[in-house]
Write a protein that holds these residues in place. Structure first.
Motif, PDB file in Angstrom:
ATOM      1  N   ALA A   1     -20.304  11.031 -49.153  1.00 29.64           N
ATOM      2  CA  ALA A   1     -20.848  12.391 -49.121  1.00 29.64           C
ATOM      3  C   ALA A   1     -21.490  13.025 -50.511  1.00 29.64           C
ATOM      4  CB  ALA A   1     -20.174  13.399 -48.175  1.00 29.64           C
ATOM      5  N   GLU A   2     -20.488  13.024 -51.404  1.00 28.31           N
ATOM      6  CA  GLU A   2     -20.656  13.456 -52.909  1.00 28.31           C
ATOM      7  C   GLU A   2     -21.939  12.616 -53.422  1.00 28.31           C
ATOM      8  OE1 GLU A   2     -16.833  13.285 -54.739  1.00 28.31           O
ATOM      9  OE2 GLU A   2     -16.044  15.341 -53.739  1.00 28.31           O
ATOM     10  N   ALA A   3     -22.126  11.258 -53.016  1.00 28.99           N
ATOM     11  CA  ALA A   3     -23.097  10.569 -53.557  1.00 28.99           C
ATOM     12  C   ALA A   3     -24.246  10.755 -52.899  1.00 28.99           C
ATOM     13  CB  ALA A   3     -22.619   9.043 -53.709  1.00 28.99           C
ATOM     14  N   GLY A   4     -24.360  11.366 -51.928  1.00 33.77           N
ATOM     15  CA  GLY A   4     -25.719  11.721 -51.327  1.00 33.77           C
ATOM     16  C   GLY A   4     -26.085  11.084 -50.048  1.00 33.77           C
ATOM     17  N   VAL A   5     -24.908  10.077 -49.746  1.00 32.46           N
ATOM     18  CA  VAL A   5     -24.901   9.395 -48.245  1.00 32.46           C
ATOM     19  C   VAL A   5     -24.951  10.184 -47.119  1.00 32.46           C
ATOM     20  CG1 VAL A   5     -23.970   7.623 -46.965  1.00 32.46           C
ATOM     21  CG2 VAL A   5     -23.835   7.515 -49.563  1.00 32.46           C
ATOM     22  N   ASP A   6     -26.069  10.080 -46.168  1.00 36.60           N
ATOM     23  CA  ASP A   6     -26.258  10.700 -45.187  1.00 36.60           C
ATOM     24  C   ASP A   6     -25.348  10.373 -44.068  1.00 36.60           C
ATOM     25  OD1 ASP A   6     -27.206  12.463 -42.989  1.00 36.60           O
ATOM     26  OD2 ASP A   6     -29.022  11.499 -42.965  1.00 36.60           O
ATOM     27  N   ARG A   7     -25.382   9.018 -43.589  1.00 35.58           N
ATOM     28  CA  ARG A   7     -24.600   8.446 -42.377  1.00 35.58           C
ATOM     29  C   ARG A   7     -23.867   7.374 -42.836  1.00 35.58           C
ATOM     30  NH1 ARG A   7     -28.521   7.537 -37.789  1.00 35.58           N
ATOM     31  NH2 ARG A   7     -30.112   6.916 -39.497  1.00 35.58           N
ATOM     32  N   VAL A   8     -22.819   6.940 -41.942  1.00 33.81           N
ATOM     33  CA  VAL A   8     -22.310   5.474 -42.315  1.00 33.81           C
ATOM     34  C   VAL A   8     -22.101   5.136 -40.970  1.00 33.81           C
ATOM     35  CG1 VAL A   8     -19.969   4.558 -42.875  1.00 33.81           C
ATOM     36  CG2 VAL A   8     -21.048   6.372 -44.335  1.00 33.81           C
TER      37      VAL A   8
ATOM     38  N   THR B   1     -20.795  -0.162 -32.038  1.00 33.07           N
ATOM     39  CA  THR B   1     -21.558   0.399 -33.050  1.00 33.07           C
ATOM     40  C   THR B   1     -21.261   1.820 -33.206  1.00 33.07           C
ATOM     41  OG1 THR B   1     -22.989  -1.439 -33.483  1.00 33.07           O
ATOM     42  CG2 THR B   1     -23.597   0.615 -34.713  1.00 33.07           C
ATOM     43  N   MET B   2     -20.673   2.492 -34.245  1.00 32.90           N
ATOM     44  CA  MET B   2     -20.495   3.719 -34.437  1.00 32.90           C
ATOM     45  C   MET B   2     -20.877   4.337 -35.755  1.00 32.90           C
ATOM     46  SD  MET B   2     -16.332   3.614 -33.031  1.00 32.90           S
ATOM     47  CE  MET B   2     -16.524   5.439 -32.433  1.00 32.90           C
ATOM     48  N   VAL B   3     -21.435   5.598 -35.644  1.00 33.82           N
ATOM     49  CA  VAL B   3     -21.906   6.195 -36.575  1.00 33.82           C
ATOM     50  C   VAL B   3     -21.262   7.571 -37.041  1.00 33.82           C
ATOM     51  CG1 VAL B   3     -24.238   7.237 -37.587  1.00 33.82           C
ATOM     52  CG2 VAL B   3     -24.147   5.029 -36.394  1.00 33.82           C
ATOM     53  N   THR B   4     -21.228   7.705 -38.237  1.00 34.02           N
ATOM     54  CA  THR B   4     -20.824   9.531 -38.389  1.00 34.02           C
ATOM     55  C   THR B   4     -21.851   9.768 -39.310  1.00 34.02           C
ATOM     56  OG1 THR B   4     -19.115  10.957 -39.462  1.00 34.02           O
ATOM     57  CG2 THR B   4     -19.262   8.881 -40.272  1.00 34.02           C
ATOM     58  N   ARG B   5     -22.200  11.144 -39.378  1.00 33.66           N
ATOM     59  CA  ARG B   5     -22.891  11.974 -40.331  1.00 33.66           C
ATOM     60  C   ARG B   5     -22.155  12.837 -41.267  1.00 33.66           C
ATOM     61  NH1 ARG B   5     -28.187  12.963 -40.251  1.00 33.66           N
ATOM     62  NH2 ARG B   5     -28.381  12.176 -38.266  1.00 33.66           N
ATOM     63  N   LEU B   6     -22.461  12.425 -42.516  1.00 30.91           N
ATOM     64  CA  LEU B   6     -21.641  13.101 -43.548  1.00 30.91           C
ATOM     65  C   LEU B   6     -22.213  14.378 -43.952  1.00 30.91           C
ATOM     66  CD1 LEU B   6     -20.909   9.977 -45.845  1.00 30.91           C
ATOM     67  CD2 LEU B   6     -19.709  10.785 -43.588  1.00 30.91           C
ATOM     68  N   ARG B   7     -23.383  14.498 -44.135  1.00 26.59           N
ATOM     69  CA  ARG B   7     -24.104  15.853 -44.462  1.00 26.59           C
ATOM     70  C   ARG B   7     -24.555  16.391 -43.086  1.00 26.59           C
ATOM     71  NH1 ARG B   7     -28.071  14.843 -49.395  1.00 26.59           N
ATOM     72  NH2 ARG B   7     -29.089  13.454 -47.717  1.00 26.59           N
ATOM     73  N   ARG B   8     -23.868  17.435 -42.954  1.00 28.94           N
ATOM     74  CA  ARG B   8     -24.204  18.178 -41.553  1.00 28.94           C
ATOM     75  C   ARG B   8     -25.529  18.960 -41.674  1.00 28.94           C
ATOM     76  NH1 ARG B   8     -21.091  15.297 -38.187  1.00 28.94           N
ATOM     77  NH2 ARG B   8     -19.038  14.992 -39.111  1.00 28.94           N
ATOM     78  N   ASP B   9     -26.182  19.329 -42.794  1.00 31.62           N
ATOM     79  CA  ASP B   9     -27.176  20.059 -42.925  1.00 31.62           C
ATOM     80  C   ASP B   9     -28.534  19.133 -42.996  1.00 31.62           C
ATOM     81  OD1 ASP B   9     -26.717  18.912 -45.288  1.00 31.62           O
ATOM     82  OD2 ASP B   9     -27.259  20.539 -46.688  1.00 31.62           O
ATOM     83  N   SER B  10     -28.366  17.849 -42.953  1.00 33.70           N
ATOM     84  CA  SER B  10     -29.579  16.948 -42.858  1.00 33.70           C
ATOM     85  C   SER B  10     -29.738  16.634 -41.325  1.00 33.70           C
ATOM     86  CB  SER B  10     -29.432  15.719 -43.694  1.00 33.70           C
ATOM     87  OG  SER B  10     -27.956  15.117 -43.233  1.00 33.70           O
TER      88      SER B  10
END
Length: 307
Positions: A259-266, A298-307
């Motif tokens: 998240a600190e590196a700017g990744v949006d989703r994983v 397949t699962m996904v998480t969003r790291l940046r909630r404001d995006s």
């Protein structure tokens, strides 16, 4: 009980007398931690590490003056304040390195105008020794030399189910598995390795788990592929270390760093009956495009909630 701090100080050659005076102060009248208020006295001294007969590798002599010492019961705030008051000839070239007993990294102090300012970041140990992990476990970023260990974990991940025993050769010769490690690290790759250090390992750090992210293209998708812009998570823990919370530690550290590196989703892929599914759900992963009848999710998480 002793309280030890390591210090080094680098100065320009003309400031050697000032360092010698500083060392004398440490031997006689430095403030002492752990004693009655106002206590002063011996806490240690500084020894030169760059004498005329010293080579720092190769055939060259050092081009600076460096002094170092291990201080006992030193009031480090008092030390920094005293260094600030020393009449340095070249204060702009003074570098003070301080590592307290509970720390694993030197804090670096330099002059900015008349004041010393700490320029190394605070809280660095929090990155290496995350809160909540087992006391014998610490983490670091995954390096190129970790590729073989990551391959071991890929093999273990394929064989997670009891009774499944696909050979290492078969696992790694399958491009659907090999692309999670081959060429590690590639551009954008990010990984965290967990290491155990204790009596059982001879007090040497031993890799016991890792979590890593890779971007895979649409023409060579991973099992958990969602989009070329979404990295896929892989994770593995050695069998002897399972159930200790290391997986949780690795995922949280990796996702925070991503998240600190700017990744949006994983994204990730997990078989429906794999116990790790509960861990992924606890850490915020949700099923993406569920398909009936398929063994894997397949699962996904969003790291940046404001995006």
């Amino acid at each position: 009980m002793s309280h030890v701090a390591n210090i080094m100080i680098s100065v320009e050659f003309t400031d050697r007398p000032a360092v010698e005076a500083l060392s004398q102060w440490l031997r006689t009248s430095a403030p002492r931690r752990g004693y009655e208020p106002g206590a002063v006295g011996w806490v240690g001294s500084l020894n030169e590490t760059t004498g005329s007969d010293t080579h720092w590798g190769g055939g060259k002599y050092p081009e600076c003056e460096v002094f170092a010492g291990a201080l006992n019961h030193a009031d480090l705030a008092g030390l920094v304040a005293h260094v600030e008051r020393v009449p340095w000839v070249h204060p702009e070239l003074v570098q003070l390195f301080v590592m307290d007993q509970e720390q694993s990294y030197f804090r670096v102090w330099m002059f900015h105008g008349p004041r010393l300012r700490q320029i190394a970041p605070e809280g660095r140990e929090d990155d290496i020794y995350p809160d909540g992990g087992p006391s014998d476990i610490h983490t670091r970023f995954a390096l190129a030399d970790d590729a073989e260990f990551l391959r071991d974990l890929v093999v273990a991940a394929v064989n997670w189910a009891p009774g499944r025993d696909v050979s290492r050769e078969a696992v790694l010769s399958d491009p659907r598995n090999a692309h999670y490690v081959d060429g590690w690290p590639g551009r954008g790759d990010l990984g965290i390795v967990a290491l155990s250090t204790g009596e059982a390992t001879g007090w040497q750090p031993l890799p016991v788990g890792a979590a890593w992210l890779r971007y895979l293209p649409a023409e060579d998708p991973g099992y958990g592929f969602v989009d070329p812009a979404v990295p896929e998570l892989s994770i593995g823990i050695t069998a002897a270390q399972c159930g200790r919370g290391i997986g949780t530690l690795l995922i949280r550290r990796l996702l925070r760093t991503a998240a600190e590196a700017g990744v949006d989703r994983v994204s990730l892929s997990v078989e429906r009956d794999n116990p790790a599914l509960r861990l992924y759900e606890r850490e915020g992963f949700r099923v993406h495009d569920p398909r009936e009848g398929e063994d894997a999710l397949t699962m996904v998480t969003r790291l940046r909630r404001d995006s």
